[in-house]
Design a protein around this motif. Sequence first.
Motif, PDB file in Angstrom:
ATOM      1  N   SER A  71       0.838  -1.259  -0.124  1.00  0.00           N
ATOM      2  CA  SER A  71      -0.141   0.074   0.122  1.00  0.00           C
ATOM      3  C   SER A  71       0.663   1.154   0.106  1.00  0.00           C
ATOM      4  O   SER A  71       2.218   1.338   0.308  1.00  0.00           O
ATOM      5  N   PRO A  72       0.390   2.500  -0.363  1.00  0.00           N
ATOM      6  CA  PRO A  72       1.147   3.681  -0.209  1.00  0.00           C
ATOM      7  C   PRO A  72       1.413   4.230   0.998  1.00  0.00           C
ATOM      8  O   PRO A  72       2.450   4.709   1.240  1.00  0.00           O
ATOM      9  N   ASP A  73       0.844   3.549   2.082  1.00  0.00           N
ATOM     10  CA  ASP A  73       1.287   4.068   3.506  1.00  0.00           C
ATOM     11  C   ASP A  73       1.198   2.891   4.432  1.00  0.00           C
ATOM     12  O   ASP A  73       0.255   2.619   5.033  1.00  0.00           O
ATOM     13  N   PRO A  74       2.291   2.018   4.387  1.00  0.00           N
ATOM     14  CA  PRO A  74       2.169   0.977   5.286  1.00  0.00           C
ATOM     15  C   PRO A  74       2.223   1.164   6.639  1.00  0.00           C
ATOM     16  O   PRO A  74       1.623   0.389   7.258  1.00  0.00           O
ATOM     17  N   THR A  75       2.864   2.280   7.137  1.00  0.00           N
ATOM     18  CA  THR A  75       2.968   2.510   8.441  1.00  0.00           C
ATOM     19  C   THR A  75       1.500   2.629   9.037  1.00  0.00           C
ATOM     20  O   THR A  75       1.188   2.199  10.259  1.00  0.00           O
ATOM     21  N   ALA A  76       0.808   3.295   8.398  1.00  0.00           N
ATOM     22  CA  ALA A  76      -0.648   3.514   8.951  1.00  0.00           C
ATOM     23  C   ALA A  76      -1.389   2.360   9.084  1.00  0.00           C
ATOM     24  O   ALA A  76      -2.184   2.157  10.142  1.00  0.00           O
ATOM     25  N   LEU A  77      -1.326   1.477   7.989  1.00  0.00           N
ATOM     26  CA  LEU A  77      -2.131   0.007   8.239  1.00  0.00           C
ATOM     27  C   LEU A  77      -1.232  -0.907   9.175  1.00  0.00           C
ATOM     28  O   LEU A  77      -1.929  -1.748   9.825  1.00  0.00           O
ATOM     29  N   LEU A  78       0.119  -0.827   9.335  1.00  0.00           N
ATOM     30  CA  LEU A  78       0.671  -1.899  10.105  1.00  0.00           C
ATOM     31  C   LEU A  78       1.127  -1.434  11.697  1.00  0.00           C
ATOM     32  O   LEU A  78       1.047  -2.296  12.591  1.00  0.00           O
TER      33      LEU A  78
END
Length: 887
Positions: A71-78
């Motif tokens: 995804s474009p923003d892995p930190t927000a999801l993980l």
Amino acid sequence: MARFRATLSVRSVAGQVFVLQLVIVLLLVVAAGVESVLQSRADTTDEARNRSIAVAQTYASSPGIVPALRSPDPTALLQPSAEEARIKSGVDFVVVLSTDGIRYTHPLPDRIGKKFVGTYEPALQGQVVTETVNGTIGRLVQAVVPVTDSDGTVVGAVSAGIRISKVSASADRQLPILLGAAAAALLLATGGSFLISRRLRRQTRGLGPTEMTRMYEHHDAVLHTIREGVLIVGAGDRLLLANDEARRLLDLPVQAEGRPVADLGLDRPVAEVLAPGREVTDEVVTAGDRLLAVNVRPTDRDGGPPGYVATFRDTTELRVLTGKAEQARRRLQLLYDASGRIGTTLDVRRTCEELAEALVPALADYAAVDLLDEVLRGDDPGPEPVTTMRRTALTGITTEPMLLHTGEPVPIVPGTPRAQSLAERRSVVEPDLAYAIDLWAADHPEAAAKAREQGLHSLIAVPLSVGGAVLGIATFWRSARPDSFDQEDLSLAEELVARAAVCIENARRYTREHAMAVTLQHSLLPGGLPEQTALDVAFRYLPAQAGVGGDWFDVIPLPGARVALVVGDVVGHGLHAAATMGRLRTAVHNFSALDLPPDELLGHLDDLVNRIDQDRSTVEGEVPITGATCLYAIYDPVSRMCTMARAGHLLPALVHPDGTVEFPELPAGPPLGLVGLPFETAEIPVPEGSRLVLYTDGLVESRRRDIDEGLEMLRSALARSDRSPQQTCADVLAALLPATPTDDIALLVARTLAVPAERVVSWDVPSDPAAVAGIRAAVTRQLEQWGLDEQTFTAELILSELITNSIRYAAGPIRVRLLLDRALICEVSDGSSTSPHLRYAADTDEGGRGLFLVAQLAERWGTRYTATGKVIWAELNAGSAAVRPLP
């Protein structure tokens, strides 16, 4: 209190024991503590590593992590799920990395986006990485695992770590337990030392010098009266003490104590055993004429004085007794083994071989068994003095014995041990063979020279006798062994030879009875094949290994160029089966002379078997005929038809000229002896060049295969064209013959031939006496065409008489047939079943001489019945016309 302190003084035994126990306890405590700390550290590191790997792999395999990494923003999801996983699993961090090592998650947000500190490159290759590092939060263990998508591509990595201090609390809990155990051990050591001191004082309380002296005297008396030598050797390898038994066994000098062991004059084997530094257990050495069992133990163990103690036990008599017992055990074992190996078959030669093989090399170096020629033939041994025997078995330790070989005649040389044994009918043991070999050299100088060269020096000769009759002699020699035969060897040889003699006698009787049965059977079976031109026949007959049986076959020429083929089987073996077979074969010959159809012939044979059984039932001990079967077939080379009937027998095989094989369906008649059940006949067309194969069940049935499998194997073996009957027999036996036949095998292969059309001619005759002249003229012309002018008058006379009788006494239609085969065959058929009767007319009678003239002029004549009437036939000598080609 003062007594307790005295007890624990280092000068007392109890004090020394207490100090020793104290040191041991302290060492154990220190070792246990160090081991506990090291083990705890190892277990802690392993636990941290395993937990880190488990958390990292679990999170790397969780749903949605692969899409989040892409995804474009892995930190927000993980980041939320990583923190949740860290809190629930109890680890210190869960970090998700990109393939470049950049953190997407971290417990400290300011660390996100920075380079991962640690080794992560192997994880990008699909490996799991674990390492121990000193981080900002202390010493920890971290693991890095790959994150792969569905096709196995690594899209990132997950790292999890935990501080070692979190899992190291177990070591702290073990230290109090360890210290408590050490304190308890010290208390036990103190109490034990006190109890030891009290026990020592109680055991020695009131013991004065007198009592101590008496105790020493008792010990000294025991030491010098036991039947075991004792040597006590101190420092410097000097003898301190030797008891009386040791002085006697070793022949020690009077002043032996205090001298070095090397100066005592001991025998070399004893001196070698007593060398300094050796420890020996029950080692047997020689000392003069004695065998001594020696034990040597050092005395400097556990702080004792330097030196050693040696004990000596005289085992000379025991060793002799043990050797005799072992020798007796070996002889009993040899007797037991040999008894089971001798007499396994009813074969005379094999039994002799088993006797020789059983005693070489166990008892002798060479063994030979010689038998009388009468015994080998199965006859009773004669009363005449024995001068020559036949070498039946020979074995030895070398592949080329120096003695006479198997099958050669062996003379009995007067004056030799073998001649003495046979003359006196007793066993002879000869320890020195020199003079016997000299006597033997007169008849066999080369063999005697080889015997001397090989060193034959001792002999045992045992006659093979049963019931006072001498069957032969067994001889045993020694050459490689230096010791000669003794009486115990002779007793063992006599025991085994006596057993072998009984087995040989049984085998001889079996050989005689078997030869008688085989002779009887061969006399009852066909010695050869009769002359005929309808079939090319070959046969094989193989008796079972267990003895002769009741299988038989036959080829019987019939009138009209026909041939009968017969195969039968009487179940069982021995003389009874062979004699029964002979009676049935003779009966088939007699019934065939009547020219009966196959079903009628089997009916008469069935009635005969029943009468034989009834006659046997009146004789005590006689066994009725059971399981007798028969197949009877008649082949006509003119019509190329084969008429068959069977009584419980297997179906024949028909091999067509193209090689195809079939088993014609014949009505299954009952076995012979069941009177009242009918037999049926089948008529089968057989092309010229076909092969009829008749056989018994021993060919297709055995213990290792059923009959259906055997019939298929027979079909495969027959499925070839362009083979002679002889070759067919050979191929069939090669494919189906068992290794050890348990039943007789009879095989009959007949290739069909045909009478050429130009050798057969026939005419229909009207029921008018005037027609006889025309038939005579036609017969004359045909015989001239065949080149049988000399038989014209005889043939005309015979046919005129037969045709006239048919016109006068029988019903039509009347037919005349001439057939040129091995003989000229004249046949007259009509529709009447009344057989003409030959009678001798008186001088005054005007008629009644017609058949008499036919019988006088013809070679043979007779009548056979057909489905529509009868045929009267007569055979005339055709001379060379029967074999030469027709013009």
